[in-house]
Design a protein around this motif. Sequence first.
Motif, PDB file in Angstrom:
ATOM      1  N   ILE A 101      -5.079   6.689  -4.161  1.00 26.46           N
ATOM      2  CA  ILE A 101      -4.602   5.870  -5.274  1.00 26.46           C
ATOM      3  C   ILE A 101      -5.667   5.772  -6.368  1.00 26.46           C
ATOM      4  CG2 ILE A 101      -3.913   3.541  -5.946  1.00 26.46           C
ATOM      5  CD1 ILE A 101      -2.723   3.243  -3.109  1.00 26.46           C
ATOM      6  N   THR A 102      -6.916   5.535  -5.971  1.00 26.44           N
ATOM      7  CA  THR A 102      -7.994   5.355  -6.940  1.00 26.44           C
ATOM      8  C   THR A 102      -8.182   6.584  -7.816  1.00 26.44           C
ATOM      9  OG1 THR A 102      -9.156   3.830  -5.463  1.00 26.44           O
ATOM     10  CG2 THR A 102     -10.454   4.881  -7.197  1.00 26.44           C
ATOM     11  N   ALA A 116       1.864   5.617  -7.642  1.00 20.10           N
ATOM     12  CA  ALA A 116       0.779   6.124  -8.487  1.00 20.10           C
ATOM     13  C   ALA A 116       0.991   7.582  -8.890  1.00 20.10           C
ATOM     14  CB  ALA A 116      -0.564   5.945  -7.777  1.00 20.10           C
ATOM     15  N   PRO A 117       1.241   8.511  -7.958  1.00 19.11           N
ATOM     16  CA  PRO A 117       1.477   9.894  -8.391  1.00 19.11           C
ATOM     17  C   PRO A 117       2.763  10.056  -9.180  1.00 19.11           C
ATOM     18  CG  PRO A 117       1.851   9.665  -6.025  1.00 19.11           C
ATOM     19  CD  PRO A 117       1.220   8.394  -6.489  1.00 19.11           C
ATOM     20  N   THR A 166      -6.040   9.019  -8.401  1.00 19.80           N
ATOM     21  CA  THR A 166      -4.851   9.251  -9.218  1.00 19.80           C
ATOM     22  C   THR A 166      -4.819   8.338 -10.431  1.00 19.80           C
ATOM     23  OG1 THR A 166      -3.599   9.887  -7.232  1.00 19.80           O
ATOM     24  CG2 THR A 166      -2.331   9.332  -9.193  1.00 19.80           C
ATOM     25  N   VAL A 167      -5.094   7.059 -10.229  1.00 20.64           N
ATOM     26  CA  VAL A 167      -5.060   6.094 -11.337  1.00 20.64           C
ATOM     27  C   VAL A 167      -6.185   6.366 -12.334  1.00 20.64           C
ATOM     28  CG1 VAL A 167      -5.329   3.656 -11.933  1.00 20.64           C
ATOM     29  CG2 VAL A 167      -3.913   4.316  -9.980  1.00 20.64           C
ATOM     30  N   MET A 174      -5.443  13.581  -5.269  1.00 21.49           N
ATOM     31  CA  MET A 174      -5.147  12.722  -4.122  1.00 21.49           C
ATOM     32  C   MET A 174      -5.873  13.209  -2.873  1.00 21.49           C
ATOM     33  SD  MET A 174      -1.096  11.852  -4.630  1.00 21.49           S
ATOM     34  CE  MET A 174      -1.127  10.589  -3.334  1.00 21.49           C
ATOM     35  N   MET A 219       2.315   1.630  -3.504  1.00 20.94           N
ATOM     36  CA  MET A 219       1.349   2.107  -4.495  1.00 20.94           C
ATOM     37  C   MET A 219       1.003   3.570  -4.292  1.00 20.94           C
ATOM     38  SD  MET A 219      -1.341  -1.063  -4.900  1.00 20.94           S
ATOM     39  CE  MET A 219      -2.326  -0.073  -6.028  1.00 20.94           C
ATOM     40  N   THR A 220       0.932   3.995  -3.016  1.00 24.79           N
ATOM     41  CA  THR A 220       0.625   5.396  -2.737  1.00 24.79           C
ATOM     42  C   THR A 220       1.725   6.310  -3.267  1.00 24.79           C
ATOM     43  OG1 THR A 220      -0.547   4.701  -0.724  1.00 24.79           O
ATOM     44  CG2 THR A 220       0.015   7.028  -0.918  1.00 24.79           C
ATOM     45  N   LEU A 268       0.822  -1.200   0.000  1.00 27.21           N
ATOM     46  CA  LEU A 268       0.000   0.000   0.000  1.00 27.21           C
ATOM     47  C   LEU A 268       0.858   1.254   0.000  1.00 27.21           C
ATOM     48  CD1 LEU A 268      -3.013   0.752   0.083  1.00 27.21           C
ATOM     49  CD2 LEU A 268      -2.766   1.043   2.540  1.00 27.21           C
ATOM     50  N   SER A 305      -5.673   5.799   2.055  1.00 31.29           N
ATOM     51  CA  SER A 305      -4.654   5.546   1.035  1.00 31.29           C
ATOM     52  C   SER A 305      -5.273   5.114  -0.288  1.00 31.29           C
ATOM     53  CB  SER A 305      -3.676   4.483   1.525  1.00 31.29           C
ATOM     54  OG  SER A 305      -2.986   4.912   2.673  1.00 31.29           O
ATOM     55  N   LEU A 306      -6.240   4.214  -0.219  1.00 29.60           N
ATOM     56  CA  LEU A 306      -6.865   3.719  -1.440  1.00 29.60           C
ATOM     57  C   LEU A 306      -7.667   4.814  -2.151  1.00 29.60           C
ATOM     58  CD1 LEU A 306      -8.058   0.191  -0.272  1.00 29.60           C
ATOM     59  CD2 LEU A 306      -6.258   0.697  -1.921  1.00 29.60           C
TER      60      LEU A 306
END
Length: 346
Positions: free
Chosen positions: A306-307, A28-29, A309-310, A73, A24-25, A21, A302-303
Amino acid sequence: MTISVSSSVARPPERWLLPALIGMTLLAPLVAVFFGVADLPLGDVASVLTGGGSAEARSIILDIRLPRIVTGMLAGMQLATAGFLLQTITRNPLADPSLMGVSQGATLAVTLFLMIVVYSHDPGSNTLVELPSSWLPTVGMLGGLAAGSLIYLMTLRHDLGPLRLTLCGIAMGALLQALALGIVAGWGSTRLEVLLEWLSGSLYARRWEHVVFLAPFTLIGLAVLPLIRRPLELLRFESSVARSFGLAYARDFSAVLLVSCALAASAVGAVGPIVFVGLIVPHLARRLARGHFPLVLPLTVSLGAITVTVCDLLGRLLGGADEIPIGVVTALCGVPALIALLRRTP
């Protein structure tokens, strides 16, 4: 009828969860900075991030991509957290920020604001007007908070509770949305594209002022979360059970609801009503936490980042110069997830 959250035996979460996690955080950015509509060589992007680079590359990275990514974010954190708080206190796994009319109230406020600006400039004309777009986050936030406050007061008069809150939120949200759509349908202004862009949920043209607008809400909201952790754990249960543990039910319910509305309203005001983030992300966090409630909230935060951003990166890459608004991407990704959720909900 209130949908109760079924209990399950907590299993230890996977050991790789926290490192993955965190990775990925951060990843992703970083990936989102390197890709966009402007085709910059990876070396130029890396040079800008290390303090060098050409003036054009620095402008694209520092003035366009970075503020857009950071804004997304922060908004993702807030929307996901708001959804988790609402799902917990209403014991409704299908709750999201629109439950309190926040999105609909913000929509109506922004619609009225843009219409007033256009027609006060030149009554009887639909000529182009330089709209004060910097006011939209504040106007949207105030509209969302006003709607949430109204629904709360309606519920408070008749014994504060999850079921009544849900029903009042659905009814008031539908009314506010209908009013906003009625204004849009009868407006016919040549400046409607500004409103439609905001309504779709978009990170287009987000600047550092949007980051400055959102940052205090994100920081204060995250700082408050540890203080409401115990009440939040007890609010998962029926009011009689929560009170038996010494919980001041009405006070703590109101406090959590206030935090949720403030987070959702400020996020919607800044980026528009991005759908499904507040609904789907908390469920993904619960699944990864495997029943360990204290882990769900940090996972949700966190998710959420990430969500968004992606999904924004996908919208930029798939849409090219005519980028796909992030609200469209989250809807396309969220509908299958919602269908799967409905199949699992008794």
